[in-house]
Motif scaffolding. Sequence first.
Motif, PDB file in Angstrom:
ATOM      1  N   TRP A  14      -4.457   7.057  -2.111  1.00  0.00           N
ATOM      2  CA  TRP A  14      -3.923   5.697  -1.512  1.00  0.00           C
ATOM      3  C   TRP A  14      -4.240   4.484  -2.245  1.00  0.00           C
ATOM      4  N   THR A  15      -3.029   3.763  -3.153  1.00  0.00           N
ATOM      5  CA  THR A  15      -3.154   2.347  -3.859  1.00  0.00           C
ATOM      6  C   THR A  15      -3.002   0.983  -2.924  1.00  0.00           C
ATOM      7  N   SER A  16      -3.114   0.174  -3.284  1.00  0.00           N
ATOM      8  CA  SER A  16      -2.646  -1.280  -2.535  1.00  0.00           C
ATOM      9  C   SER A  16      -2.736  -2.405  -3.811  1.00  0.00           C
ATOM     10  N   ARG A  59      -5.758  -5.313  -7.174  1.00  0.00           N
ATOM     11  CA  ARG A  59      -5.627  -4.292  -7.173  1.00  0.00           C
ATOM     12  C   ARG A  59      -7.008  -3.285  -6.080  1.00  0.00           C
ATOM     13  N   ARG A  60      -5.894  -2.227  -5.251  1.00  0.00           N
ATOM     14  CA  ARG A  60      -7.639  -1.714  -4.674  1.00  0.00           C
ATOM     15  C   ARG A  60      -6.724  -0.246  -4.816  1.00  0.00           C
ATOM     16  N   LEU A  61      -8.292   0.209  -4.377  1.00  0.00           N
ATOM     17  CA  LEU A  61      -7.878   1.889  -4.028  1.00  0.00           C
ATOM     18  C   LEU A  61      -9.087   2.494  -2.924  1.00  0.00           C
ATOM     19  N   ARG A  62      -8.332   3.414  -2.309  1.00  0.00           N
ATOM     20  CA  ARG A  62      -8.766   3.184  -0.795  1.00  0.00           C
ATOM     21  C   ARG A  62      -9.779   4.611  -1.407  1.00  0.00           C
ATOM     22  N   PRO A 102     -11.636   8.871  -4.266  1.00  0.00           N
ATOM     23  CA  PRO A 102     -10.270   8.634  -3.779  1.00  0.00           C
ATOM     24  C   PRO A 102      -9.297   9.096  -2.815  1.00  0.00           C
ATOM     25  N   GLN A 119     -10.599  -2.679  -7.333  1.00  0.00           N
ATOM     26  CA  GLN A 119     -10.442  -1.819  -8.458  1.00  0.00           C
ATOM     27  C   GLN A 119     -11.644  -2.743  -9.406  1.00  0.00           C
ATOM     28  N   TRP A 163     -11.238   0.660   1.468  1.00  0.00           N
ATOM     29  CA  TRP A 163     -10.920  -0.079   0.738  1.00  0.00           C
ATOM     30  C   TRP A 163     -11.353  -1.094  -0.553  1.00  0.00           C
ATOM     31  N   SER A 212       0.838  -1.037   0.055  1.00  0.00           N
ATOM     32  CA  SER A 212      -0.178   0.175  -0.141  1.00  0.00           C
ATOM     33  C   SER A 212       0.953   1.555  -0.053  1.00  0.00           C
TER      34      SER A 212
END
Length: 258
Positions: free
Chosen positions: A247-249, A112-115, A244, A228, A225, A86
Amino acid sequence: MQRAESYAVLAPLLSAQLRRGVVTNCFLSAEDYQRELPRGLYYEEREGCLLLLRQRPGHLILNFYLQPGGTFFLPDVKKPVVTELSCRAKDADAMSAAAEQLRGLGFAECFRRLRRARPAAEAAEAEAAADASFDAVRAFLLAQFDPLTGCIPPDDALRAAVEAGEMLCLTDEAGITGLLHYAPGRAACEIRHLAVRADCRGQGLAQRLLGMLRARTGGQKCTVWARQGNTPAERFYEKNDFRPDGWTSVVWLLNQKG
């Protein structure tokens, strides 16, 4: 790998990692480490890299500290290993370099995830959550989320969340129809899991659960979170003012079996 028997053993190792340029995915507090110790917390340090492996039923969670010029390594483990990178945009290059090292060890990118964050809002009245047992909540989460990458809490933590009222549920005669698991915080609460049973989707249950959360927390700022590429979920959060926050992970898996 050595099993940590106390936080006193870990504390000096962790303090030594606090240097400029260190890349890490470890944001655990001293209290978090204390909770992890009985479940099984292992560590190994080599020049430029400290690994922490947290035991879960059937797999391990990897946290690390990577010093500038350090190289990832992985001890001989016989279980799948999950880790998540992250970062904010300014740290993307450093995390990308760490990701390439993970790939070299055999890790594969899962998703992938986006907060997203929703600002504080006026509190609203909402219906009361339905009662659901620990066993029912656990079974629902395991049915809705991947046991390896779904961040399902260990049983002791899950039971505590149920007892603390941090699992907001809707039910029918067949059981849980929808569930929202959240973690309270001082500045913001975090949605950990939000799911609706497949045969109950399209009935506004997720919206009802979000209203229950808003009432429970007094309209506190909220983060989540979100995966995507999950278009329905992305549209739901956009509609509810989750934006958004930078933060991305990326979730990685080494599907290693004994």
